[in-house]
Scaffold this active site. Structure first.
Site, mmCIF file in Angstrom:
data_model
loop_
_atom_site.group_PDB
_atom_site.id
_atom_site.type_symbol
_atom_site.label_atom_id
_atom_site.label_comp_id
_atom_site.label_asym_id
_atom_site.label_seq_id
_atom_site.Cartn_x
_atom_site.Cartn_y
_atom_site.Cartn_z
ATOM 1 N N TYR A 51 0.842 -1.192 0.000
ATOM 2 C CA TYR A 51 0.000 0.000 0.000
ATOM 3 C C TYR A 51 0.879 1.244 0.000
ATOM 4 O O TYR A 51 1.787 1.372 0.818
ATOM 5 C CB TYR A 51 -0.920 0.024 1.227
ATOM 6 C CG TYR A 51 -1.917 1.152 1.127
ATOM 7 C CD1 TYR A 51 -3.124 0.964 0.469
ATOM 8 C CD2 TYR A 51 -1.622 2.412 1.613
ATOM 9 C CE1 TYR A 51 -4.024 2.003 0.308
ATOM 10 C CE2 TYR A 51 -2.511 3.464 1.457
ATOM 11 C CZ TYR A 51 -3.712 3.257 0.814
ATOM 12 O OH TYR A 51 -4.591 4.290 0.646
ATOM 13 N N GLN B 84 -10.607 0.034 0.719
ATOM 14 C CA GLN B 84 -11.002 -0.744 -0.460
ATOM 15 C C GLN B 84 -9.779 -1.373 -1.138
ATOM 16 O O GLN B 84 -9.862 -2.490 -1.666
ATOM 17 C CB GLN B 84 -11.830 0.115 -1.440
ATOM 18 C CG GLN B 84 -11.164 1.383 -1.955
ATOM 19 C CD GLN B 84 -11.403 2.585 -1.045
ATOM 20 O OE1 GLN B 84 -11.626 2.441 0.156
ATOM 21 N NE2 GLN B 84 -11.323 3.770 -1.618
ATOM 22 N N GLN C 216 12.623 14.622 12.403
ATOM 23 C CA GLN C 216 11.510 13.755 12.812
ATOM 24 C C GLN C 216 10.274 14.594 13.096
ATOM 25 O O GLN C 216 9.172 14.261 12.676
ATOM 26 C CB GLN C 216 11.854 12.944 14.070
ATOM 27 C CG GLN C 216 12.900 11.892 13.838
ATOM 28 C CD GLN C 216 12.594 11.027 12.642
ATOM 29 O OE1 GLN C 216 11.570 10.375 12.593
ATOM 30 N NE2 GLN C 216 13.469 11.038 11.651
ATOM 31 N N HIS D 50 7.734 15.469 10.393
ATOM 32 C CA HIS D 50 6.881 14.437 9.795
ATOM 33 C C HIS D 50 5.429 14.594 10.208
ATOM 34 O O HIS D 50 4.517 14.371 9.420
ATOM 35 C CB HIS D 50 7.330 13.040 10.259
ATOM 36 C CG HIS D 50 8.316 12.396 9.336
ATOM 37 N ND1 HIS D 50 8.008 12.073 8.055
ATOM 38 C CD2 HIS D 50 9.608 12.028 9.518
ATOM 39 C CE1 HIS D 50 9.067 11.519 7.477
ATOM 40 N NE2 HIS D 50 10.049 11.481 8.332
ATOM 41 N N GLU E 257 12.725 4.382 17.875
ATOM 42 C CA GLU E 257 12.732 3.936 16.484
ATOM 43 C C GLU E 257 14.089 4.258 15.845
ATOM 44 O O GLU E 257 14.736 3.392 15.278
ATOM 45 C CB GLU E 257 11.602 4.665 15.749
ATOM 46 C CG GLU E 257 11.455 4.264 14.299
ATOM 47 C CD GLU E 257 10.495 5.194 13.548
ATOM 48 O OE1 GLU E 257 10.153 6.274 14.091
ATOM 49 O OE2 GLU E 257 10.111 4.859 12.416
ATOM 50 N N HIS E 258 14.510 5.514 15.955
ATOM 51 C CA HIS E 258 15.813 5.947 15.452
ATOM 52 C C HIS E 258 16.677 6.385 16.629
ATOM 53 O O HIS E 258 16.215 7.169 17.469
ATOM 54 C CB HIS E 258 15.679 7.154 14.516
ATOM 55 C CG HIS E 258 14.737 6.943 13.373
ATOM 56 N ND1 HIS E 258 13.443 7.400 13.387
ATOM 57 C CD2 HIS E 258 14.909 6.329 12.185
ATOM 58 C CE1 HIS E 258 12.847 7.074 12.242
ATOM 59 N NE2 HIS E 258 13.705 6.419 11.489
ATOM 60 N N ASP F 225 16.827 7.443 5.996
ATOM 61 C CA ASP F 225 15.511 7.500 5.354
ATOM 62 C C ASP F 225 15.597 7.247 3.856
ATOM 63 O O ASP F 225 14.608 6.859 3.235
ATOM 64 C CB ASP F 225 14.880 8.886 5.572
ATOM 65 C CG ASP F 225 14.315 9.024 6.966
ATOM 66 O OD1 ASP F 225 14.036 7.977 7.577
ATOM 67 O OD2 ASP F 225 14.158 10.162 7.442
ATOM 68 N N GLU G 124 0.481 -37.053 28.006
ATOM 69 C CA GLU G 124 -0.417 -35.961 27.619
ATOM 70 C C GLU G 124 -1.802 -36.479 27.222
ATOM 71 O O GLU G 124 -2.655 -35.702 26.802
ATOM 72 C CB GLU G 124 0.207 -35.150 26.473
ATOM 73 C CG GLU G 124 1.476 -34.408 26.910
ATOM 74 C CD GLU G 124 2.044 -33.467 25.848
ATOM 75 O OE1 GLU G 124 1.534 -33.481 24.715
ATOM 76 O OE2 GLU G 124 2.977 -32.726 26.175
ATOM 77 N N HIS H 136 -1.342 -40.290 18.952
ATOM 78 C CA HIS H 136 0.046 -39.856 18.765
ATOM 79 C C HIS H 136 0.999 -41.009 19.089
ATOM 80 O O HIS H 136 1.910 -41.317 18.327
ATOM 81 C CB HIS H 136 0.375 -38.672 19.682
ATOM 82 C CG HIS H 136 -0.191 -37.359 19.237
ATOM 83 N ND1 HIS H 136 -1.529 -37.095 19.215
ATOM 84 C CD2 HIS H 136 0.416 -36.230 18.792
ATOM 85 C CE1 HIS H 136 -1.731 -35.856 18.786
ATOM 86 N NE2 HIS H 136 -0.561 -35.309 18.517
#
Lengths: 436, 436
Positions: free
Chosen positions: A130, A191, A259, A262, A327-328, A361, A415, A420
């Protein structure tokens, strides 16, 4: 302005915990809307896709135009400047080189009893990526998702990218071409996710969906998870800079702002051992905020979620960093390797003053899709591993079965799983009868 | 009895699609109940844990007894027979040997411009393992989850296992001991997951939670995902046996039943090139079902979800198998390696007639926590990789920044992210000024 904390203050622990726990994103609940869209695409296929696309993207296309033709891609790509094309090609090449090293090797060996054990990796057959439309339509993100998929060996890679008002992003289409994307569809929103997960007359279904998106896309990915695999649901971006006072305050300020620009929910943090540097960076951020194009977004992020923390030493910095699990993480210190060895939880490390996060990046090579919201404690950035899966392999010999089979039978009995045990016993009995 | 399909029938595609799409599990929606339990544990901590445990498990303990003491574990373990202990030790050893090979290597290299690139793997700091109580309390599952965690290097591994009516399972506790589990809590249900995710006075929070559980546990894991990492939400078990007619019908029948006996929703499938074998296996299943301890469960599973599919050749079998994407795939054929090479989607492969699936459940070495419900198309079984995370690393030099920085600046501009570009430009300017 951003808040200031010091580990010397008695209130530090309370303030730091509040900083860690700050809720940075309010996601409206769109699950019901998204469920309706998914059901519509599942039941009506292309007809629903066309209707929703025409409505949301203010266009008027038929099903035959859902897929972007190769000649249309050619036309759009021709609009890209030579400079932009060269930059994107360099990025694609460096990302490909880096990710090619991530391909995991198959393994196979024999144990002491002659059994063959191992595993094999295979690529996900078909993947969907996406790509957001409009302002957040980043060619770099196309590369960061598509290149690892193709390096992994994904045979069919489909991109969905909405084209509001019919307007394509030439650089995004060039990124698709450079990365080897096989199909591009001008569809967005829930969609698009529904079409990728369940398929329509035009869009064949895929096995895995990755890529960023708005709240509807994120909710749709959650909803189709299970039917297909998905990548992480990324939150707002974060950076932590750790400094020992040696870094240029303006460079650090720009890294923090890269950052902050963004998203108003982004978080930029500085931990420094040097109180004077803390002041200098704060001033530099303020100065840069006066002229920055995205100063409104960056300013809000810095004011609401930014922070500068002064600490006694770098060990204290490393310990706080692991609690933040950024994250960074930039280590702007004299000896970044030594400090890096003390860090456990971070999506991506940027070592030394010559490695601004922005390099990562675009052209560093490592992936820029990274764990946010403290999830670096338990997860990793996007990689080739997200597009492969492991099949374990075992082949017993009669000798190996004789050696380990009785233990399996014993445990099956313990068990309460009789069949088995019998499935092993039947074979052992024949081996014993045969005197093998 | 189980249905019969043949690829020669004109109705095959319809029947096969129906088989693939059969809804095998109805999960009641317990999200609301679970949300309340989680909120209760978050706000009241141990007090809530104690109250819920006493109510659901019909016991009467205080907070000091939430953790199972080492001496209590010693006492319980002493009850295990020598045979059971030896079997469990063999299983633990083989699982450890197999998973030790999964530890991924760090990488570091220099690119053509002198930049250092690479990545580093670190273990998740703390992990929690949910172990069901009662009948589904399997010591083998403890090993399959705990051993990979410890091989990965998880420092703190906590197990929660409900003990209804105060009754412990000695083999489960022995499995914890053998695998190196650090803490055991007698807590179950959504309250256990909440305690592991958010912590209480007694239970410190973890970063990742794995392990099977009932519908409440599964819903709780979904709810805390993000706060912590979780493993997959496993569905009912599946096996597909592919045969070329060479296998013993009774052995194949037992292998099919060893999945069917797990759960009424389990699915056991046989694909064979030999119609006579199809009949023989069907008869063998019926015969075994007459005496099997768990015949009621296994019979229902076989009747409702079992199927025998006859095909023209093994290529057709491989293609159908990839559409099924089975959790367990047995290749009971003369040349299993050749057929295995044609298989893409499967959690675990069992090659040849001497490798009953039950071996993989206990002592084979590979993990028995595997992708169900067709998710082998995009995911893998549990492994050491579930307990590690990757931090990417980049270190630019002035020369490397000069070489790739301008491309980053160009792309940042194209994406409208000015501060990203400036953070690179500021450094390049100094390099140019300095004549470096």
């Amino acid at each position: 302005m951003a808040r200031t904390l010091s580990t010397r203050d008695s209130t530090f622990e309370t303030e730091f915990t509040a900083l860690l726990g700050a809720k940075r994103e309010d996601s409206p609940d769109v699950a019901e809307t998204v469920a309706k869209i998914i059901a519509d695409v599942r039941s009506r296929g292309d007809a629903a896709l066309v209707e929703l696309t025409n409505r949301f993207d203010r266009v008027s296309i038929g099903a035959e135009a859902l897929r972007v033709s190769e000649s249309e891609i050619d036309t759009e790509i021709a609009k890209v400047t030579d400079e932009d094309r060269a930059a994107l090609e360099l990025a694609a090449e460096r990302i490909r080189d880096y990710h090619a090293r991530q391909l995991p090797p198959d393994q196979s060996w024999q144990d002491a009893h002659g059994a063959t054990l191992g595993w094999r990796w295979t690529a996900v057959n078909a993947a969907g990526l996406y790509v957001p439309g409009g302002l957040a339509s980043y060619p770099s993100s196309v590369l960061m998702n598509a290149v690892p998929a193709k390096v992994a060996g994904v045979r069919r890679l489909a991109v969905t990218v909405p084209m509001p008002d019919g307007i394509a992003n030439p650089l995004v289409l060039l990124a698709c071409r450079l990365a080897g994307v096989d199909e591009v569809y001008r569809v967005g929103g829930a969609q698009a996710i529904a079409a990728l997960a369940y398929g329509t007359e035009t869009v064949r279904p895929v096995d895995k969906i990755t890529g960023p998106g708005n709240v509807f896309v994120a909710a749709a990915k959650r909803a189709v998870f299970g039917q297909v695999g998905i990548d992480m649901i990324a939150g707002p971006s974060e950076i932590l800079v750790i400094s020992d006072g040696t870094g240029d305050p303006d460079w650090i300020a720009l890294d923090l702002l890269s950052q902050a620009e963004h998203d108003e929910s982004a978080q930029s943090l500085l931990i420094t051992t040097d109180p004077a540097q803390a002041d200098a960076v704060r001033a530099a951020v303020e100065a840069r905020l006066e002229t920055l194009e995205r100063r409104e977004i960056a300013g809000k992020s810095w004011e609401e979620f930014g922070a500068i923390i002064t600490v006694s030493d770098l060990d204290e910095a490393a310990a706080l960093s692991d609690r933040i699990a950024p994250e960074h993480l930039e280590l702007v210190v004299d000896d970044p390797e030594t400090l890096a060895a003390k860090i456990t939880n971070a999506g991506a490390l940027f070592l030394g003053q010559w490695t601004p996060e922005a390099i990562g990046d675009y052209v560093g090579g490592p992936n820029h899709v990274l764990p946010t919201a403290r999830s670096a404690r338990f997860s990793s950035g996007l990689s080739v591993m997200d597009f492969v899966k492991r099949t374990t392999i075992a082949r017993m010999t009669p000798e190996a079965l004789k050696a380990v089979g009785p233990a399996a039978e014993t445990l099956a009995k313990a068990e309460g799983l009789e069949a088995h045990g019998l499935s092993v016993r039947a074979r052992l009995d024949q081996l014993n009868e045969g005197g093998a």
